[in-house]
Design an enzyme around this catalytic site. Structure first.
Site, mmCIF file in Angstrom:
data_model
loop_
_atom_site.group_PDB
_atom_site.id
_atom_site.type_symbol
_atom_site.label_atom_id
_atom_site.label_comp_id
_atom_site.label_asym_id
_atom_site.label_seq_id
_atom_site.Cartn_x
_atom_site.Cartn_y
_atom_site.Cartn_z
ATOM 1 N N ASP A 21 38.611 -9.560 13.269
ATOM 2 C CA ASP A 21 37.496 -9.369 14.208
ATOM 3 C C ASP A 21 37.990 -9.291 15.649
ATOM 4 O OD1 ASP A 21 34.876 -9.012 14.933
ATOM 5 O OD2 ASP A 21 34.314 -11.125 14.778
ATOM 6 N N ASN A 69 28.030 -3.625 8.366
ATOM 7 C CA ASN A 69 28.629 -2.703 9.342
ATOM 8 C C ASN A 69 28.060 -1.284 9.238
ATOM 9 O OD1 ASN A 69 31.918 -4.289 9.261
ATOM 10 N ND2 ASN A 69 30.283 -4.566 10.755
HETATM 11 C C1 IPE Z 1 32.820 -9.029 10.083
HETATM 12 O O1 IPE Z 1 32.912 -8.721 11.425
HETATM 13 C C2 IPE Z 1 33.173 -7.836 9.255
HETATM 14 C C3 IPE Z 1 34.531 -7.370 9.377
HETATM 15 C C4 IPE Z 1 35.523 -7.956 10.028
HETATM 16 C C5 IPE Z 1 34.816 -6.159 8.676
HETATM 17 P P1 IPE Z 1 31.626 -8.354 12.289
HETATM 18 O O2 IPE Z 1 32.093 -8.228 13.691
HETATM 19 O O3 IPE Z 1 30.911 -7.208 11.700
HETATM 20 O O4 IPE Z 1 30.740 -9.662 12.097
HETATM 21 P P2 IPE Z 1 29.468 -10.210 12.877
HETATM 22 O O5 IPE Z 1 28.391 -9.209 12.680
HETATM 23 O O6 IPE Z 1 29.842 -10.361 14.309
HETATM 24 O O7 IPE Z 1 29.163 -11.516 12.241
HETATM 25 C C1 IPE Z 2 36.273 -5.926 13.669
HETATM 26 O O1 IPE Z 2 36.143 -5.733 15.041
HETATM 27 C C2 IPE Z 2 36.415 -4.634 12.912
HETATM 28 C C3 IPE Z 2 35.228 -4.211 12.150
HETATM 29 C C4 IPE Z 2 34.158 -4.923 11.939
HETATM 30 C C5 IPE Z 2 35.273 -2.890 11.567
HETATM 31 P P1 IPE Z 2 34.724 -5.496 15.705
HETATM 32 O O2 IPE Z 2 34.448 -4.052 15.728
HETATM 33 O O3 IPE Z 2 33.702 -6.343 15.052
HETATM 34 O O4 IPE Z 2 34.998 -6.026 17.191
HETATM 35 P P2 IPE Z 2 34.017 -6.909 18.085
HETATM 36 O O5 IPE Z 2 33.632 -8.104 17.284
HETATM 37 O O6 IPE Z 2 32.861 -6.045 18.421
HETATM 38 O O7 IPE Z 2 34.848 -7.269 19.277
HETATM 39 MG MG MG Z 3 33.026 -8.220 15.372
#
Ligand code: IPE
Ligand code: IPE
Ligand code: MG
Length: 248
Positions: A21, A69
């Protein structure tokens, strides 16, 4: 002594799961688009996969795209899918060279066809590799997996293949898409968020959780070693008392 040397090979977690993340925030911090963060996140995937294989981890599960997502802006979803296909194509030789088998968990039928075909190709190509299993969770959520397991248990019960009294936690395990791997001993989440976001709910019932402020593109081999050392210094009691554990 380096962090790597401090790791006890006898207490290595067999399975490490990671919620990768912070790609978006990493990019934003540099004044770039979110996808720039995802591209740099791929570099970390390569580094961490290599480090895990090198120190003897047998299963590495990475949360790459959750069921939730799909609700992101269409442009970001499309860019992520393209990045996935591209990375698979480019990295297959490295997986072969490092003897790493690639697999997936999640509702792959939801992915664009081009993506599904590429995943299948890379999966088939790496099928015989034995050093480590790299598992990508794609269009995955723990609730999705539990629901499909419950459905299939109901179907098999109706058919008479199983009796209601046969249903126990071992049987539920068998119906989950993770049935071929041990449950993770260690779960890592980067970026400072302290939540599970619908990842492996059943399988992490007794996992050790490790949270770090590092954003995924900044996560290094040393950070992985640090997480493993932290894990190795914990006492896993599984409901028992500390005295019982030290007598073992
Ligand atoms: C969780 O990350 C899913 C992945 C790392 C693929 P998100 O960034 O989507 O999670 P939330 O929505 O902040 O909890
Ligand atoms: C995790 O990084 C990757 C995926 C969920 C695909 P994020 O895209 O959630 O990055 P933040 O949380 O917005 O910084
Ligand atoms: Mg994230």
């Amino acid at each position: 002594m380096s962090l790597k040397e401090k790791i006890d090979p006898g207490k290595m977690p067999k399975h490490i799961a990671i919620i990768m993340d912070g790609n978006g925030r990493w990019a934003k911090g540099k004044g770039k688009f979110r996808i720039f963060g995802h591209k740099n996140g791929v570099g970390t995937v390569k580094t961490i996969t290599e480090a895990a294989a090198e120190i003897g981890v047998k299963y590495l599960t990475l949360y790459a795209f959750s069921t939730e997502n799909w609700n992101r802006p269409k442009l970001e979803v499309r860019a992520l899918m393209e990045l996935l296909v591209d990375t698979m194509r480019k990295e297959a030789p490295t997986l072969m060279k490092n003897n790493i088998r690639l697999s997936f968990i999640g509702n792959l039928a939801d992915l664009p066809e081009k993506c599904q075909n590429q995943l299948q190709l890379t999966m088939d190509e790496t099928r015989e590799n034995t050093r480590m299993n790299l598992v990508l969770a794609l269009s995955y959520s723990a609730k999705w997996d539990l629901v499909q397991a419950v459905k299939n248990i109901a179907i098999d019960t109706k058919k008479g293949k199983i009796k209601p009294e046969d249903i126990n936690d071992k049987l539920v395990d068998k119906y989950l898409s993770t049935n071929w791997m041990p449950h993770p001993e260690l779960l890592i989440r980067t970026s400072g968020e302290k939540r599970i976001s619908n990842f492996l709910l059943w399988e992490i019932a007794y996992s050790e959780l490790y949270f770090t402020e590092k954003l995924w593109p900044d996560f290094t081999k040393e950070d992985l070693y640090q997480a493993i050392l932290d894990f190795q210094n914990r006492e896993r009691r599984f409901g028992r008392t500390s005295e019982q554990i030290s007598k073992q």
